[in-house]
Write an enzyme that holds these catalytic residues in place. Structure first.
Site, PDB file in Angstrom:
ATOM      1  N   GLY A   1      -2.433   3.429   4.632  1.00  0.00           N
ATOM      2  CA  GLY A   1      -3.374   2.421   5.112  1.00  0.00           C
ATOM      3  C   GLY A   1      -2.736   1.493   6.120  1.00  0.00           C
ATOM      4  CB  ALA A   2      -0.096   2.165   8.566  1.00  0.00           C
TER       5      ALA A   2
ATOM      6  CG  ASN B   1      -1.442  -1.564   2.603  1.00  0.00           C
ATOM      7  OD1 ASN B   1      -1.577  -2.709   2.171  1.00  0.00           O
ATOM      8  ND2 ASN B   1      -2.158  -1.112   3.624  1.00  0.00           N
TER       9      ASN B   1
ATOM     10  NE  ARG C   1      -9.129  -2.399   7.812  1.00  0.00           N
ATOM     11  CZ  ARG C   1     -10.443  -2.492   7.695  1.00  0.00           C
ATOM     12  NH1 ARG C   1     -11.147  -3.031   8.666  1.00  0.00           N
ATOM     13  NH2 ARG C   1     -11.056  -2.035   6.616  1.00  0.00           N
TER      14      ARG C   1
ATOM     15  CE  LYS D   1      -5.340  -3.303  -4.925  1.00  0.00           C
ATOM     16  NZ  LYS D   1      -4.437  -2.625  -3.983  1.00  0.00           N
TER      17      LYS D   1
ATOM     18  CB  ILE E   1      -3.571 -11.773   2.411  1.00  0.00           C
ATOM     19  CG1 ILE E   1      -2.650 -11.781   1.179  1.00  0.00           C
ATOM     20  CG2 ILE E   1      -2.771 -11.566   3.691  1.00  0.00           C
ATOM     21  CD1 ILE E   1      -1.606 -12.883   1.148  1.00  0.00           C
TER      22      ILE E   1
ATOM     23  CG  ASP F   1      -9.170  10.729   1.265  1.00  0.00           C
ATOM     24  OD1 ASP F   1      -8.644   9.840   0.564  1.00  0.00           O
ATOM     25  OD2 ASP F   1     -10.354  11.091   1.129  1.00  0.00           O
ATOM     26  CB  VAL F   2      -3.581   8.552  -0.213  1.00  0.00           C
ATOM     27  CG1 VAL F   2      -2.723   8.526   1.036  1.00  0.00           C
ATOM     28  CG2 VAL F   2      -4.371   7.262  -0.383  1.00  0.00           C
TER      29      VAL F   2
ATOM     30  CE1 TYR G   1      -8.824  -4.275  -4.028  1.00  0.00           C
ATOM     31  CE2 TYR G   1      -8.360  -6.266  -5.276  1.00  0.00           C
ATOM     32  CZ  TYR G   1      -8.089  -5.433  -4.208  1.00  0.00           C
ATOM     33  OH  TYR G   1      -7.094  -5.756  -3.322  1.00  0.00           O
TER      34      TYR G   1
ATOM     35  CB  SER H   1      -4.662  -7.431  -6.118  1.00  0.00           C
ATOM     36  OG  SER H   1      -5.514  -8.560  -6.056  1.00  0.00           O
TER      37      SER H   1
END
Length: 246
Positions: free
Chosen positions: A11-12, A89, A14, A158, A187, A62-63, A154, A141
């Site tokens: 997911g590099a 990420n 952004r 996490k 963030i 697609d991981v 979510y 997270s």
């Protein structure tokens, strides 16, 4: 410095992934930029790293699909011969209240966030075991520590990442591989920029430091855990949240 090290960042394109890739490249690492769909942002990042004298390649995968996660790892090793650092990420959010959340919303988030992390760890660890060294850094997270209303899927993903981190740390420590997680709070990213103003104000009021963090501040933590200075740190969750959860 990370001269000669190879780092894969999922997911590099952004946010935290982009900042981590830039910081690792600045430290001398050869970076493998993973993306799932649009290559536009990754192409810009690739060029920025190369313009600064760094080495980088981009790999579409697609991981959440094991074969594609395996492909990502194999492409990194094919290009650079080693895999020293993995930054998990890649993640998505599909927020809804628990009683309204669909099975699809739950499964989509768990597939990308948790299974994607598992698949990448599994295949990266196999390479690192052969080398008897490596650094795995998982982006969790504060939601996985304290929960968050409207984010059952979510937060579960996490929290699962934290459990994966601690288990893998125990399994891999004897071979010189450290496994740690970073748990960011609020963030400043595209995701938080899209929040309604009243939600932004309320969230900032809950942060003792009175501001959102930056992707670069999370990236600094990634670089520390990837460095030789963190060689005796494993199985830990480093919170980067301005005091939101203590």
């Amino acid at each position: 410095m990370l001269n000669g090290k190879t780092a894969v960042i999922t997911g590099a394109g952004r946010g935290i992934g982009r900042a981590a890739a830039l910081r690792l490249a600045e430290q001398g690492a050869r970076v493998v930029l993973n993306f799932r769909s649009s290559i536009t942002q990754v192409e810009e990042l690739l060029q920025a790293i190369k313009n600064a004298g760094g080495k980088a390649i981009a790999v579409k995968a697609d991981v959440s699909r094991e074969e594609e996660a395996r492909h990502l790892v194999s492409e990194a090793i094919k290009e650079y011969k080693t895999l020293d650092i993995l930054v998990n990420n890649a993640g998505i959010a599909r927020d809804n209240l628990l009683v309204r959340m669909s099975e699809e919303e739950f499964d989509n988030v768990l597939d990308v966030n948790l299974k994607g992390t598992f698949f990448c760890m599994k295949h990266a660890a196999a390479a690192m075991l052969r080398q008897r060294s490596g650094r795995i850094i998982n982006i969790a997270s504060v939601a996985g520590i304290a929960g968050n209303a409207g984010q059952a899927n979510y937060a579960a993903s996490k929290a699962g990442i934290i459990g994966l981190t601690k288990t893998a740390a125990r399994e891999l420590a004897g071979r010189g591989i450290t496994v740690n997680a970073i748990a960011p709070g609020f963030i400043k990213t595209d995701m938080t920029d899209a929040l309604p103003e009243r939600i932004k104000e309320a969230s900032i009021a809950a942060i003792p430091m009175g501001r959102y963090g930056s992707p670069e501040e999370v990236a600094a933590a990634v670089c520390f855990l990837a460095s030789e200075d963190a060689g005796y740190i494993t199985g830990q969750v480093l919170q980067v949240n301005g005091g939101l959860v203590m």
